[in-house]
Design a protein around this motif. Structure first.
Motif, short mmCIF file in Angstrom:
data_model
loop_
_atom_site.label_atom_id
_atom_site.label_comp_id
_atom_site.label_asym_id
_atom_site.label_seq_id
_atom_site.Cartn_x
_atom_site.Cartn_y
_atom_site.Cartn_z
N ASP A 70 21.91 -16.94 15.24
CA ASP A 70 23.11 -16.14 14.99
C ASP A 70 23.50 -16.31 13.54
O ASP A 70 23.37 -17.40 12.97
CB ASP A 70 24.24 -16.63 15.91
CG ASP A 70 25.45 -15.73 15.84
OD1 ASP A 70 26.25 -15.91 14.89
OD2 ASP A 70 25.60 -14.87 16.73
N VAL A 71 23.99 -15.25 12.93
CA VAL A 71 24.36 -15.28 11.51
C VAL A 71 25.39 -16.37 11.21
O VAL A 71 25.43 -16.91 10.11
CB VAL A 71 24.85 -13.90 11.05
CG1 VAL A 71 26.18 -13.56 11.70
CG2 VAL A 71 24.96 -13.82 9.56
N SER A 72 26.21 -16.73 12.19
CA SER A 72 27.26 -17.72 11.98
C SER A 72 26.72 -19.09 11.59
O SER A 72 27.44 -19.90 11.02
CB SER A 72 28.15 -17.85 13.21
OG SER A 72 27.41 -18.35 14.30
N THR A 73 25.43 -19.35 11.88
CA THR A 73 24.86 -20.65 11.54
C THR A 73 24.65 -20.81 10.04
O THR A 73 24.59 -21.93 9.54
CB THR A 73 23.51 -20.89 12.25
OG1 THR A 73 22.57 -19.89 11.82
CG2 THR A 73 23.66 -20.86 13.76
N LEU A 74 24.54 -19.69 9.30
CA LEU A 74 24.29 -19.76 7.86
C LEU A 74 25.41 -19.18 7.01
O LEU A 74 25.51 -19.50 5.83
CB LEU A 74 22.99 -19.02 7.51
CG LEU A 74 21.69 -19.56 8.07
CD1 LEU A 74 20.52 -18.71 7.57
CD2 LEU A 74 21.49 -21.01 7.70
N MET A 75 26.25 -18.32 7.58
CA MET A 75 27.24 -17.63 6.75
C MET A 75 28.34 -18.58 6.27
O MET A 75 28.63 -19.59 6.90
CB MET A 75 27.86 -16.45 7.50
CG MET A 75 28.84 -16.82 8.59
SD MET A 75 29.43 -15.33 9.42
CE MET A 75 30.73 -16.05 10.42
N THR A 76 28.94 -18.21 5.15
CA THR A 76 30.11 -18.91 4.64
C THR A 76 31.31 -18.32 5.36
O THR A 76 31.53 -17.11 5.32
CB THR A 76 30.24 -18.69 3.12
OG1 THR A 76 29.08 -19.22 2.48
CG2 THR A 76 31.49 -19.35 2.57
N LYS A 77 32.08 -19.18 6.01
CA LYS A 77 33.20 -18.70 6.82
C LYS A 77 34.49 -18.60 6.01
O LYS A 77 35.37 -17.81 6.34
CB LYS A 77 33.38 -19.59 8.03
CG LYS A 77 32.19 -19.47 8.99
CD LYS A 77 32.31 -20.41 10.17
CE LYS A 77 31.12 -20.25 11.08
NZ LYS A 77 30.13 -21.27 10.98
N SER A 78 34.61 -19.39 4.96
CA SER A 78 35.78 -19.33 4.10
C SER A 78 35.45 -18.42 2.92
O SER A 78 34.87 -18.87 1.93
CB SER A 78 36.14 -20.74 3.63
OG SER A 78 37.23 -20.69 2.75
N VAL A 79 35.79 -17.15 3.04
CA VAL A 79 35.36 -16.14 2.09
C VAL A 79 36.39 -15.96 0.97
O VAL A 79 37.57 -15.76 1.24
CB VAL A 79 35.12 -14.79 2.79
CG1 VAL A 79 34.63 -13.74 1.81
CG2 VAL A 79 34.13 -14.96 3.93
N THR A 80 35.90 -16.03 -0.26
CA THR A 80 36.74 -15.73 -1.41
C THR A 80 36.79 -14.22 -1.58
O THR A 80 35.75 -13.57 -1.67
CB THR A 80 36.14 -16.38 -2.68
OG1 THR A 80 36.12 -17.79 -2.50
CG2 THR A 80 36.95 -16.03 -3.91
N THR A 81 38.00 -13.67 -1.62
CA THR A 81 38.18 -12.24 -1.80
C THR A 81 39.14 -12.01 -2.97
O THR A 81 39.74 -12.94 -3.48
CB THR A 81 38.78 -11.57 -0.54
OG1 THR A 81 40.10 -12.08 -0.32
CG2 THR A 81 37.92 -11.82 0.69
#
Length: 142
Positions: A70-81
């Motif tokens: 699942d993408v959640s295993t690699l994605m950055t969850k705290s996103v700078t916007t």
């Protein structure tokens, strides 16, 4: 200049995927669209962001099996916007300090665009060229 100027120049199309997709789905889109990062959405909210660097790191650690994850295993969850009103200078500083190359643009809680470090550099070069031309005109008229 602000981020809104960059979006007017490059357009506001954003390629995104939904929570629950696989790393393979991400890799496919990154390659097909020739982009470096994809926001991962939970409905209309940003749940994370995944970059080509994240995928490569995952491959280095886990090998090809990571593509099934699942993408959640690699994605950055705290996103700078940032917002469309953020200045190019502010955005450049933010990207440099945080060592990031892709920033989702959010207005009113909605994803409205994506800016890359390349977009920021191009905008700064354009600004610098305009300043140099204005100085030349000023000197010529003096």
């Amino acid at each position: 200049m602000t981020v809104s100027h960059i979006l007017k120049t490059k357009g506001d199309e954003v390629i995104s995927l939904q929570v629950g997709c696989t790393v393979s789905d991400v890799a496919k889109i990154l390659g097909e669209r020739r982009i470096g990062a994809i926001p991962i959405m939970d409905g209309d909210k940003i749940a994370g962001i995944i970059s080509e660097r994240d995928v490569v790191r995952g491959l280095a650690i886990r090998g090809g099996d990571v593509l099934k994850d699942d993408v959640s295993t690699l994605m950055t969850k705290s996103v700078t916007t940032c917002a469309t009103t953020t200045t190019v200078r502010q955005l450049m500083e933010m990207m440099t300090e945080r060592r990031i190359r892709h920033v989702p643009i959010v207005e009113g809680g909605k994803l409205v665009g994506m800016v890359t470090i390349g977009d920021v550099v191009n905008e700064r070069l354009h600004e610098t060229e305009q300043e140099a031309e204005a100085l030349k005109e000023y000197i010529a008229s003096a």
